[in-house]
Design an enzyme around this catalytic site. Structure first.
Site, PDB file in Angstrom:
ATOM      1  N   ARG A  39       0.842  -1.209   0.000  1.00 31.54           N
ATOM      2  CA  ARG A  39       0.000   0.000   0.000  1.00 31.54           C
ATOM      3  C   ARG A  39       0.873   1.252   0.000  1.00 31.54           C
ATOM      4  NH1 ARG A  39      -0.550   4.682   2.598  1.00 31.54           N
ATOM      5  NH2 ARG A  39      -0.102   3.627   4.568  1.00 31.54           N
ATOM      6  N   ASP A  40       1.495   1.558   1.097  1.00 29.72           N
ATOM      7  CA  ASP A  40       2.314   2.776   1.180  1.00 29.72           C
ATOM      8  C   ASP A  40       3.447   2.709   0.154  1.00 29.72           C
ATOM      9  OD1 ASP A  40       2.973   5.225   2.201  1.00 29.72           O
ATOM     10  OD2 ASP A  40       3.560   4.534   4.182  1.00 29.72           O
ATOM     11  N   HIS A 240       5.692   4.594  12.592  1.00 29.49           N
ATOM     12  CA  HIS A 240       5.670   4.548  11.113  1.00 29.49           C
ATOM     13  C   HIS A 240       6.661   5.612  10.634  1.00 29.49           C
ATOM     14  CE1 HIS A 240       3.275   4.160   7.221  1.00 29.49           C
ATOM     15  NE2 HIS A 240       3.882   5.323   7.020  1.00 29.49           N
ATOM     16  N   HIS A 242       9.341   7.203   7.915  1.00 30.15           N
ATOM     17  CA  HIS A 242       9.922   7.296   6.573  1.00 30.15           C
ATOM     18  C   HIS A 242      11.405   7.636   6.719  1.00 30.15           C
ATOM     19  CE1 HIS A 242       6.311   6.966   3.940  1.00 30.15           C
ATOM     20  NE2 HIS A 242       5.728   7.142   5.107  1.00 30.15           N
ATOM     21  N   CYS A 273       4.724   9.302   0.292  1.00 26.03           N
ATOM     22  CA  CYS A 273       3.320   9.715   0.337  1.00 26.03           C
ATOM     23  C   CYS A 273       3.095  10.718  -0.782  1.00 26.03           C
ATOM     24  CB  CYS A 273       3.002  10.334   1.691  1.00 26.03           C
ATOM     25  SG  CYS A 273       1.321  10.959   1.781  1.00 26.03           S
ATOM     26  N   ASN A 282       9.220   4.098   3.428  1.00 32.13           N
ATOM     27  CA  ASN A 282       9.278   3.740   4.848  1.00 32.13           C
ATOM     28  C   ASN A 282      10.609   3.092   5.166  1.00 32.13           C
ATOM     29  OD1 ASN A 282       6.120   3.389   4.349  1.00 32.13           O
ATOM     30  ND2 ASN A 282       6.573   3.788   6.492  1.00 32.13           N
TER      31      ASN A 282
HETATM   32  C1  LIG Z   1     -11.265  11.379   1.061  1.00 32.51           C
HETATM   33  C2  LIG Z   1     -11.399  11.807  -0.380  1.00 32.51           C
HETATM   34  C3  LIG Z   1     -12.258  10.831  -1.152  1.00 32.51           C
HETATM   35  C4  LIG Z   1     -12.042  13.179  -0.368  1.00 32.51           C
HETATM   36  O1  LIG Z   1     -11.955  13.758  -1.672  1.00 32.51           O
HETATM   37  P1  LIG Z   1     -13.102  14.710  -2.210  1.00 32.51           P
HETATM   38  O2  LIG Z   1     -12.734  15.078  -3.602  1.00 32.51           O
HETATM   39  O3  LIG Z   1     -13.339  15.793  -1.222  1.00 32.51           O
HETATM   40  O4  LIG Z   1     -14.343  13.696  -2.111  1.00 32.51           O
HETATM   41  P2  LIG Z   1     -15.713  13.619  -2.806  1.00 32.51           P
HETATM   42  O5  LIG Z   1     -16.609  12.982  -1.800  1.00 32.51           O
HETATM   43  O6  LIG Z   1     -16.085  14.949  -3.401  1.00 32.51           O
HETATM   44  O7  LIG Z   1     -15.459  12.573  -3.983  1.00 32.51           O
HETATM   45  C5  LIG Z   1     -14.711  12.867  -5.131  1.00 32.51           C
HETATM   46  C6  LIG Z   1     -14.823  11.690  -6.083  1.00 32.51           C
HETATM   47  O8  LIG Z   1     -14.171  10.545  -5.496  1.00 32.51           O
HETATM   48  C7  LIG Z   1     -15.129   9.488  -5.301  1.00 32.51           C
HETATM   49  N1  LIG Z   1     -14.841   8.867  -4.017  1.00 32.51           N
HETATM   50  C8  LIG Z   1     -14.957   9.414  -2.805  1.00 32.51           C
HETATM   51  N2  LIG Z   1     -14.576   8.534  -1.878  1.00 32.51           N
HETATM   52  C9  LIG Z   1     -14.244   7.408  -2.523  1.00 32.51           C
HETATM   53  C10 LIG Z   1     -13.768   6.147  -2.082  1.00 32.51           C
HETATM   54  N3  LIG Z   1     -13.566   5.874  -0.797  1.00 32.51           N
HETATM   55  N4  LIG Z   1     -13.504   5.207  -3.012  1.00 32.51           N
HETATM   56  C11 LIG Z   1     -13.691   5.457  -4.334  1.00 32.51           C
HETATM   57  N5  LIG Z   1     -14.126   6.655  -4.817  1.00 32.51           N
HETATM   58  C12 LIG Z   1     -14.403   7.611  -3.904  1.00 32.51           C
HETATM   59  C13 LIG Z   1     -16.487  10.173  -5.313  1.00 32.51           C
HETATM   60  O9  LIG Z   1     -17.491   9.264  -5.684  1.00 32.51           O
HETATM   61  C14 LIG Z   1     -16.266  11.256  -6.335  1.00 32.51           C
HETATM   62  O10 LIG Z   1     -16.297  10.673  -7.617  1.00 32.51           O
HETATM   63  P3  LIG Z   1     -17.003  11.464  -8.837  1.00 32.51           P
HETATM   64  O11 LIG Z   1     -18.408  11.714  -8.422  1.00 32.51           O
HETATM   65  O12 LIG Z   1     -16.196  12.719  -9.004  1.00 32.51           O
HETATM   66  O13 LIG Z   1     -16.839  10.491 -10.007  1.00 32.51           O
HETATM   67  C15 LIG Z   1     -10.013  11.914  -1.060  1.00 32.51           C
HETATM   68  O14 LIG Z   1      -9.343  12.976  -0.484  1.00 32.51           O
HETATM   69  C16 LIG Z   1      -9.187  10.678  -0.932  1.00 32.51           C
HETATM   70  O15 LIG Z   1      -9.525   9.607  -1.459  1.00 32.51           O
HETATM   71  N6  LIG Z   1      -8.025  10.787  -0.265  1.00 32.51           N
HETATM   72  C17 LIG Z   1      -7.138   9.660  -0.068  1.00 32.51           C
HETATM   73  C18 LIG Z   1      -5.716  10.105  -0.160  1.00 32.51           C
HETATM   74  C19 LIG Z   1      -4.775   8.959   0.099  1.00 32.51           C
HETATM   75  O16 LIG Z   1      -5.097   7.794  -0.084  1.00 32.51           O
HETATM   76  N7  LIG Z   1      -3.537   9.297   0.534  1.00 32.51           N
HETATM   77  C20 LIG Z   1      -2.509   8.334   0.798  1.00 32.51           C
HETATM   78  C21 LIG Z   1      -2.770   7.551   2.029  1.00 32.51           C
HETATM   79  S1  LIG Z   1      -2.350   8.392   3.525  1.00 32.51           S
HETATM   80  C22 LIG Z   1      -0.685   8.091   3.720  1.00 32.51           C
HETATM   81  O17 LIG Z   1      -0.033   7.599   2.836  1.00 32.51           O
HETATM   82  C23 LIG Z   1      -0.049   8.390   5.052  1.00 32.51           C
HETATM   83  C24 LIG Z   1       0.196   7.141   5.874  1.00 32.51           C
HETATM   84  C25 LIG Z   1      -1.120   6.452   6.211  1.00 32.51           C
HETATM   85  O18 LIG Z   1       0.979   6.185   5.150  1.00 32.51           O
HETATM   86  C26 LIG Z   1       0.917   7.477   7.169  1.00 32.51           C
HETATM   87  C27 LIG Z   1       2.087   8.443   7.004  1.00 32.51           C
HETATM   88  O19 LIG Z   1       3.098   8.113   6.343  1.00 32.51           O
HETATM   89  O20 LIG Z   1       1.967   9.509   7.541  1.00 32.51           O
END
Ligand SMILES: CC(C)(COP(=O)([O-])OP(=O)([O-])OC[C@H]1O[C@@H](n2cnc3c(N)ncnc32)[C@H](O)[C@@H]1OP(=O)([O-])[O-])[C@@H](O)C(=O)NCCC(=O)NCCSC(=O)C[C@@](C)(O)CC(=O)[O-]
Length: 353
Positions: A39-40, A240, A242, A273, A282
């Site tokens: 994933r990450d 966690h 990096h 990220c 990581n």
């Molecule tokens: C939260 C949102 C969706 C808000 O994003 P948004 O644009 O505000 O959301 P929305 O509700 O307006 O939806 C936009 C579009 O996405 C769709 N949608 C909405 N939700 C989903 C879903 N769950 N699955 C599939 N599709 C989805 C939704 O249906 C829509 O589609 P459209 O109508 O335009 O065709 C967006 O910001 C998002 O997906 N963010 C995820 C970002 C991400 O994955 N980042 C990496 C992980 S975090 C990380 O790596 C850190 C970590 C964990 O490792 C720890 C560290 O290192 O610190």
């Protein structure tokens, strides 16, 4: 607090001088590694990675002994295209060693509903699947990563966590930017404690503290942990780290010395990220396994003796080749170089006969 099909067995050529199993098995020193490579590690890759490669990576990791393998994300594919198709990855997995746990990242109800649909259609996955929710210690980071502020993200996550736990799913919580934020700089430990406490009170069984930018040092990580431990029992915390500034292994050891026993790591040091510019992967799983050799700590795994370092090195080499990258693990590279040298020595010996 806020209100609101098994791969071929790859024979290791160099054996550790001492196996993990031979190290004191004091349960207080049992360390769980959460393998976040699939994933990450993969979410930031530019080229599309086929489903079968992702599934094979998870399978290889599990057979190398990794007990907890973060398998993908149910996030918006518009935000993180590389994680699209996580459902297909999960449904194409062969049977994995008993006890393998497969957390998946969920940002909102829509993501959780996708997990529920998957489990309805494929109930055999139920015992393995867990949910990971994520937020951060700064609004600037959550705006970039989740399109909302920290309080808004917590408000959004509360019913998601409740609904998942009501359905019998374990929920892990991530707090990003626990030391520094790529947008606002140094982060106050009190903020990290508040967000961690809130996630724990909402029902997360574990809070993973993410040094997303990789700027933490043993001093800053230690100070942050001291503060967070005032609000959340240390048994519920995970580290966690990096490796952007080369301090990830020292931060892992610092976390262990502060009583943390769950560490997130990524095979071959894959990752970064998408919302933390410049951050590298990581801490490499191989490096953690190597650093803990001959220590009082022993690593839990699905195999007796924990996770096999040498098989993990093979997995790291395999996935790095698939991605066209160099292995970022220092231990992985060193073991590979030693193998190549041993091989050349054998060939020289053979040619003398
Ligand atoms: C939260 C949102 C969706 C808000 O994003 P948004 O644009 O505000 O959301 P929305 O509700 O307006 O939806 C936009 C579009 O996405 C769709 N949608 C909405 N939700 C989903 C879903 N769950 N699955 C599939 N599709 C989805 C939704 O249906 C829509 O589609 P459209 O109508 O335009 O065709 C967006 O910001 C998002 O997906 N963010 C995820 C970002 C991400 O994955 N980042 C990496 C992980 S975090 C990380 O790596 C850190 C970590 C964990 O490792 C720890 C560290 O290192 O610190």
């Amino acid at each position: 607090m806020f209100r609101v099909a098994r791969p071929p067995r790859l024979r290791p050529r160099i054996r550790p001088t001492r196996s993990y199993a031979s190290v004191s098995a004091d349960p207080a020193n049992l360390v769980t590694l959460v393998e976040v490579g699939p994933r990450d590690g993969l979410q930031n890759e530019k080229a599309a990675i086929p489903v079968d490669v992702k599934a094979e990576l998870i399978t290889r990791l599990a057979h190398a002994g990794a007990q907890v393998v973060e398998a993908g994300s149910f996030v918006s594919p518009k935000w993180v295209p590389q994680m699209a198709g996580t459902d297909s990855v999960l449904t194409s997995l062969p049977s994995l060693p008993p006890g393998t746990r497969l957390p998946v990242l969920v940002p909102n109800q829509k993501g959780l509903d996708s997990v529920f649909s998957l489990l309805d259609a494929h109930p055999h996955l139920r015992p393995a699947i867990e949910v990971s929710v994520f937020t951060a210690a700064t609004d600037a980071f959550t705006r970039a990563n989740l399109n909302c502020t920290v309080p808004e993200s917590l408000q959004r996550l509360e019913p998601v966590i409740r609904s998942a736990t009501d359905a019998g799913l374990r929920v892990r919580g991530y707090v990003s930017v626990v030391v520094a934020c790529p947008y606002t700089g140094r982060v106050e430990a009190k903020r990290v404690r508040d967000v961690s406490e809130t996630l724990a009170s909402m029902g997360c069984y574990e809070i993973s503290l993410g040094d997303t930018v990789g700027m933490g040092t043993p001093t800053t990580v230690g100070a942050m942990l001291e503060e967070v431990k005032k609000g959340v029992p240390v048994e519920k915390l995970a580290g966690h780290f990096h490796d952007t500034y080369g301090t990830a292994i020292s931060n892992v050891l610092t976390a262990l010395s502060h009583g943390i026993r769950t560490i997130d790591a990524s095979v071959a040091g894959l990752g970064g990220c998408p919302y933390s510019p410049g951050a590298t992967g990581n801490v490499a799983t191989e490096d953690v396994l190597y650093a803990l050799r001959d220590s009082p700590y022993h690593v839990a795994g699905t195999r007796s003796g924990g996770i096999d370092l040498h098989e993990m090195v093979e997995v790291g080499v395999w996935i790095s080749e698939k991605l066209g990258r160099d292995v970022a693990s220092r231990a992985g590279k060193a073991i590979q170089a030693r193998r190549a040298w041993e091989e050349s020595q054998k060939q020289k010996e053979g040619s003398k006969l």
